[in-house]
Design a protein around this motif. Sequence first.
Motif, PDB file in Angstrom:
ATOM      1  N   GLY A 298      42.301  35.037  48.511  1.00 52.30           N
ATOM      2  CA  GLY A 298      43.076  36.155  49.016  1.00 52.30           C
ATOM      3  C   GLY A 298      44.479  35.440  49.645  1.00 52.30           C
ATOM      4  O   GLY A 298      44.857  35.853  50.610  1.00 52.30           O
ATOM      5  N   GLY A 299      45.136  34.785  48.867  1.00 52.65           N
ATOM      6  CA  GLY A 299      46.360  33.621  49.373  1.00 52.65           C
ATOM      7  C   GLY A 299      47.512  34.554  49.436  1.00 52.65           C
ATOM      8  O   GLY A 299      47.441  35.655  49.193  1.00 52.65           O
ATOM      9  N   SER A 300      48.508  33.606  49.468  1.00 47.96           N
ATOM     10  CA  SER A 300      49.769  34.272  49.943  1.00 47.96           C
ATOM     11  C   SER A 300      50.420  34.947  48.568  1.00 47.96           C
ATOM     12  O   SER A 300      50.731  34.202  47.604  1.00 47.96           O
ATOM     13  N   THR A 301      51.053  36.194  48.902  1.00 44.55           N
ATOM     14  CA  THR A 301      51.835  36.679  47.817  1.00 44.55           C
ATOM     15  C   THR A 301      53.283  36.058  47.164  1.00 44.55           C
ATOM     16  O   THR A 301      53.612  36.227  46.234  1.00 44.55           O
ATOM     17  N   ASN A 302      53.559  35.008  48.237  1.00 42.88           N
ATOM     18  CA  ASN A 302      54.875  34.302  47.824  1.00 42.88           C
ATOM     19  C   ASN A 302      54.636  33.682  46.721  1.00 42.88           C
ATOM     20  O   ASN A 302      55.543  33.081  45.973  1.00 42.88           O
ATOM     21  N   HIS A 303      53.239  33.328  46.168  1.00 47.03           N
ATOM     22  CA  HIS A 303      53.092  32.412  45.016  1.00 47.03           C
ATOM     23  C   HIS A 303      53.194  33.422  43.745  1.00 47.03           C
ATOM     24  O   HIS A 303      53.094  32.705  42.659  1.00 47.03           O
ATOM     25  N   LEU A 304      53.286  34.498  43.614  1.00 50.69           N
ATOM     26  CA  LEU A 304      53.985  35.156  42.604  1.00 50.69           C
ATOM     27  C   LEU A 304      55.335  34.837  42.274  1.00 50.69           C
ATOM     28  O   LEU A 304      55.754  35.308  41.273  1.00 50.69           O
ATOM     29  N   LEU A 305      56.059  34.145  43.146  1.00 48.34           N
ATOM     30  CA  LEU A 305      57.320  33.725  42.777  1.00 48.34           C
ATOM     31  C   LEU A 305      57.104  32.168  42.536  1.00 48.34           C
ATOM     32  O   LEU A 305      57.745  31.595  41.564  1.00 48.34           O
ATOM     33  N   HIS A 306      56.409  31.506  43.685  1.00 50.79           N
ATOM     34  CA  HIS A 306      56.362  29.864  43.528  1.00 50.79           C
ATOM     35  C   HIS A 306      55.754  29.462  42.215  1.00 50.79           C
ATOM     36  O   HIS A 306      56.177  28.508  41.625  1.00 50.79           O
ATOM     37  N   ILE A 318      54.255  31.969  32.724  1.00 50.12           N
ATOM     38  CA  ILE A 318      53.229  32.830  33.526  1.00 50.12           C
ATOM     39  C   ILE A 318      53.869  33.747  34.105  1.00 50.12           C
ATOM     40  O   ILE A 318      55.154  33.902  34.916  1.00 50.12           O
ATOM     41  N   ASP A 319      53.520  35.286  33.938  1.00 49.33           N
ATOM     42  CA  ASP A 319      53.990  36.486  34.287  1.00 49.33           C
ATOM     43  C   ASP A 319      53.049  37.114  35.209  1.00 49.33           C
ATOM     44  O   ASP A 319      51.828  36.752  35.184  1.00 49.33           O
ATOM     45  N   TRP A 320      53.583  38.195  35.768  1.00 48.70           N
ATOM     46  CA  TRP A 320      52.652  39.101  36.858  1.00 48.70           C
ATOM     47  C   TRP A 320      51.582  39.730  36.022  1.00 48.70           C
ATOM     48  O   TRP A 320      50.790  40.207  36.665  1.00 48.70           O
ATOM     49  N   GLU A 321      51.920  39.888  34.694  1.00 53.95           N
ATOM     50  CA  GLU A 321      50.551  40.464  33.768  1.00 53.95           C
ATOM     51  C   GLU A 321      49.516  39.746  34.021  1.00 53.95           C
ATOM     52  O   GLU A 321      48.294  40.108  34.043  1.00 53.95           O
ATOM     53  N   ASP A 322      49.728  38.353  33.816  1.00 50.55           N
ATOM     54  CA  ASP A 322      48.793  37.474  33.792  1.00 50.55           C
ATOM     55  C   ASP A 322      48.076  37.520  35.163  1.00 50.55           C
ATOM     56  O   ASP A 322      46.699  37.412  35.259  1.00 50.55           O
ATOM     57  N   PHE A 323      48.764  37.445  36.357  1.00 53.20           N
ATOM     58  CA  PHE A 323      48.279  37.723  37.463  1.00 53.20           C
ATOM     59  C   PHE A 323      47.302  38.994  37.708  1.00 53.20           C
ATOM     60  O   PHE A 323      45.886  38.958  38.293  1.00 53.20           O
TER      61      PHE A 323
END
Length: 604
Positions: A298-306, A318-323
Amino acid sequence: MNPAVSAVTDRIIERSRPTRQAYLSLIERERQGWIGRPRLGCANLAHAYAGTPEDREAMKTQAQAMNIGLVTAYNDMLSAHAVYYRYPEQMKVWAREAGATAQVAGGVPAMCDGVTQGYAGMELSLFSRDTIALSTAVALSHGTFEGAALLGICDKIVPGLLMGALRFGHLPMILIPGGPMPSGLPNKAKAAVRERFATGECGREELLEAEIAAYHTQGTCTFYGTANTNQMMMEVMGLHMPGAAFVNPGTKLRQELTRAAVHRLARIGAHGDDYRPLGACVDEKAVVNAAVGLLATGGSTNHLLHLPAIARAAGIVIDWEDFDRLSAAVPLIARVYPNGSADVNGFEAAGGMPYVIKELLLGGYLHRDIMTVAGDDLTAYAAAPTLDGDTLTWTPAGDSRDETILRPATAPFSPDGGMRILQGNIGRACIKVSAVERDRWVVEAPARVFADQLEVLEAFKNGELERDVVVVVRFQGPRANGMPELHKLTPPLGVLQNRGFRVALVTDGRMSGASGKVPCAIHCSPEALGGGAIGLIRDGDLIRVDAEAGTLEALVPAGEWAAREQAPTPAPASGMGRELFGMFRGLADEAEKGASAVLAGAGL
């Protein structure tokens, strides 16, 4: 391996094939052509040795021994980095113990988001990451180092260090954490005082006392925000000494882990028989491990950028679809504030990262077969460091010592990781629902549109938001104003939700790494500046934020929506040095690629 994790990994490998091969070719050319001390001219070497005369003979005569570059984010304004004050002199001693030498290669800036939250300086925060990447490259550009230790912990610092260091990926490197501060005022109690202050139920003096009781000494802040998520990621990627993430500063165990890291660096260089270059350690499987760890804890949403930015620096896409696909498969096995009541010290006491890695390996969610700085696979990271007298040892992780904080992967808090992608006529956004009550996952309410978070606070104080509302804050993207976190919105939106209203946030900016109970559709892309559809929303439009269906829609007739003109762009802000970052804003690419100016400018 879990089939969904395996499929996402294969997808990333295939998508990244040309860029990853180009990267590997780059670091091999760098390894073969590296200037190195034996190739440097005598005057160049004299300059390099002049600052450390005590090591001059060793540097001159031991060409095969490693000279370790220390890249440090030390400053004593940032509590997590204040601990690094004495590290260089200690690490130089430990390097000599291992037959190596060490020099401070350079410093990188390390700003504290906790200080700048809600103020003009926060607009420099995201691009401080790019500045750190550039500073790391400058530090390592002298060609006098055979390896490096990266001293950094917090939000933009670890990603920035890696973005810069990966361009020197032929060198072995280890990240050196400093650990979290001991627990102070519990995070939930602190949040309660913030909400009372937002409603005028307490004054500034009481709020300040609460904040000081929470942030009270050296070390990382104890909530599970971006800084501590960084440390989790470094563990599951195998870039720390095993179990180093959450050991408190000033302890003998913390010191011995740093000593062991220096000794280990001296053994994994190109001249030895255990060469472990950073660029080989950070591969597609390691990047997937980082994403899995993010979702499982349940970590930080900032890592969808980092994480996309770190991956790009290593030729990986890596893209958001992978997440999104990983989130559907990876169980949530940790509850740490703001997703639970425990802080990171409670998390560590319950079993910490060794337990998390053990469980995720057993469930097939993490790739075991990655090159780590400690060994040939991730198994070593499923053991906790301990001291047997003065000797550092590792003990295999056992069961959870508190199942309100850590649970087995077979009996998780949730069967999925709680990160979702939202898509619709407003654009593409991310939402974190691991701390949001299920009955809040869908919010449909009229919009109230703002271009600045301070305007939201003013409207809240004036009672203008006392209703079901979707607060839209736009022109907060990387190209507009550097994509600041909108952390000051958390208390008022939480208050509105506590009063029974249906509340959500939609923004092309970021939320805090500690975002919690209010549903927030963030990183909306394309951003408003340049024509993103978030710029079409008007006050009163009915907005639907639906984390169940994965949609983000303005419920406006299609013809009317298509005919609308974009909202006027606010004038660029100046002061607090923001004008100096105009180049970064102009070059920055979209959030899904990492919102980086230096990577876009480099054609990566």
